[in-house]
Design an enzyme around this catalytic site. Structure first.
Site, PDB file in Angstrom:
ATOM      1  N   THR A  90       3.371  14.140  -6.370  1.00  0.00           N
ATOM      2  CA  THR A  90       1.983  12.797  -6.555  1.00  0.00           C
ATOM      3  C   THR A  90       2.371  12.365  -4.896  1.00  0.00           C
ATOM      4  OG1 THR A  90       0.869  11.174  -7.814  1.00  0.00           O
ATOM      5  CG2 THR A  90       3.596  10.954  -7.325  1.00  0.00           C
ATOM      6  N   ILE A  92       1.713  11.076  -1.307  1.00  0.00           N
ATOM      7  CA  ILE A  92       1.529  11.502  -0.601  1.00  0.00           C
ATOM      8  C   ILE A  92       2.548  12.984  -0.130  1.00  0.00           C
ATOM      9  CG2 ILE A  92       2.968  11.229   2.209  1.00  0.00           C
ATOM     10  CD1 ILE A  92       2.087   8.064   1.829  1.00  0.00           C
ATOM     11  N   GLY A  93       3.673  13.062  -0.890  1.00  0.00           N
ATOM     12  CA  GLY A  93       4.432  14.341  -1.152  1.00  0.00           C
ATOM     13  C   GLY A  93       2.929  15.763  -1.315  1.00  0.00           C
ATOM     14  N   TYR A 242      14.378  -3.112  -0.334  1.00  0.00           N
ATOM     15  CA  TYR A 242      13.685  -1.721   0.084  1.00  0.00           C
ATOM     16  C   TYR A 242      13.459  -1.607   1.752  1.00  0.00           C
ATOM     17  CZ  TYR A 242       9.049   0.796   1.264  1.00  0.00           C
ATOM     18  OH  TYR A 242       8.250   1.142   1.253  1.00  0.00           O
TER      19      TYR A 242
END
Length: 403
Positions: A90, A92-93, A242
């Site tokens: 899903t 950007i990849g 993060y």
């Protein structure tokens, strides 16, 4: 005679200028009222509103174009090149794999969820007319899964031209990986650290080859907490764990670029932008705020396709053949803040990561550790000279595999 010479309706009682001459039947007051109506009536407001709407629309269109950023437009193909993209079912990849497949690449889609990966693979095959796409299971939260993936890949392929470390998680509640590490640091950094190191031999054999690491501008808020790397004492979902993991991505890129110097394997990292993907699935704000964020993201966030453009340029652009160790955003190279280019921190993080994933050092330990081979940098005992000898033998083996 003077009265006869004066036209009717031109007297001063009608506002006429004394001595002026008007044609018969002309009413200057009515003419003035008509002009006023033209500039202040309904049509005047309609024209004004139309002009404002056009100006706002043009401004919003330009703003939208700026938000989406530049696109990689070179038409170069990479037929037959072997590529691995992590986290690509899903967002950007997925867009990255789609574009690489259109250009003829042989792509291994490395995803945690095999079912969703298969659905994405079939869709991309249909849209790209490229049948050389392969669904492979990779859970970056499990070091054993990483090793299993690499073992299978090496049994299938003798070369690797491009590795894109795209997968990531963001701002999730504090959980642990299979190996007991903080989830965001473990998936975003340690999993990719092990994966890349285990694939270095294939990358070098296939040189010139490339590594692309997807980081984030969130690294600006990150610091490598040497005393609490796994956020056990204090956990911040975004500004803590993060941001630290994204800073680790950049320090990893910088260090790896020095290790791979003169190998014709380049490594660069990038910030894809604020992209409308599933990465923010762990947002825990009020429901109304989440609705506002989702609505605003439709216009003010990048699309996944726009977010993939910088990764695609780093992966494809012939002009970046020798460029390494850089940080890119919107397809342009940007300078790094001091803590993101601190090589002493990068060296420490590399050594610590090797220990955490179970890799012997690719570089000799610091000189102060050579004087006391039974002690590692954490102050724990290695188990004597015999263990030290076995460790050095293991180091030699791994260095050969990664060279």
């Amino acid at each position: 005679m003077s009265e006869a010479a004066t036209p009717p309706g031109s007297g001063t009682e009608r506002g006429a200028v004394p001595g002026s001459v008007f044609p018969p039947g002309f009413d200057p007051t009515a003419e003035s009222a008509e002009k006023t109506l033209c500039f202040r009536g309904f049509w005047a407001w309609a024209v004004l509103i139309l002009l404002i709407a056009i100006c706002v629309s043009v401004f919003m269109w330009l703003l939208r174009k700026c938000i989406q950023g530049p696109a990689y437009r070179k038409a170069n193909r990479i037929d037959g090149k072997v590529v691995i993209v992590t986290g690509c079912n899903t967002g950007i990849g997925k867009e990255t794999v789609l574009e690489l497949a259109k250009r003829g690449a042989r792509v291994y889609m490395a995803c945690r969820d095999a079912g969703r990966c298969e659905a994405a693979r079939l869709e991309i095959m249909d849209r790209s007319h490229n049948q050389q796409l392969f669904n492979r299971t990779l859970d970056l939260g499990s070091l054993q899964s990483v090793r299993n993936f690499v073992e299978r890949f090496k049994a299938e392929e003798s070369r690797l031209d491009l590795l894109i470390n795209n997968a990531g998680i963001m701002a999730c509640p504090r959980t642990l990986t299979t190996d007991g590490y903080e989830q965001q640091f473990g998936v975003n950094h340690l999993g990719h650290f092990l994966l890349t190191n285990l694939l270095l031999d294939r990358l070098k054999q296939s040189s010139p080859s490339r590594i692309v690491v997807v980081s984030s501008a969130a690294h600006l808020f990150g610091r490598i907490n040497r005393e609490d790397l796994m956020s056990e004492k204090k956990y911040g979902k975004f500004f803590g764990a993060y941001s630290q993991s994204k800073l680790a991505n950049i320090l990893f890129t910088r260090k790896l670029s020095t290790i791979l110097k003169d190998s014709r394997v380049t490594v660069n990292c990038c910030h894809p932008g604020v992209v409308r993907t599933e990465l923010n699935r762990h947002f825990a704000g009020p429901g109304w705020m989440k609705s506002v964020l989702q609505t605003g993201s439709l216009y003010f966030f990048k699309t996944p396709k726009a977010g993939a453009q910088t990764s695609l340029r780093l992966a494809l652009d012939p002009g970046l053949e020798g460029s390494t160790g850089g940080y890119y955003s919107d397809c342009m190279r940007w300078p790094l803040v001091p803590w993101a280019r601190n090589m002493e921190t990068a060296d420490w993080l590399w050594r610590e990561s090797e220990k955490l994933v179970g890799l012997p050092p690719i570089e000799p330990p610091p000189s102060n550790q050579n004087q006391n081979p039974t002690q590692n940098s954490n102050g724990t005992q290695n188990g004597g000279a015999a263990n030290g000898t076995r460790e050095m033998q293991s180091v030699e083996t791994v260095v050969v595999n990664r060279s």
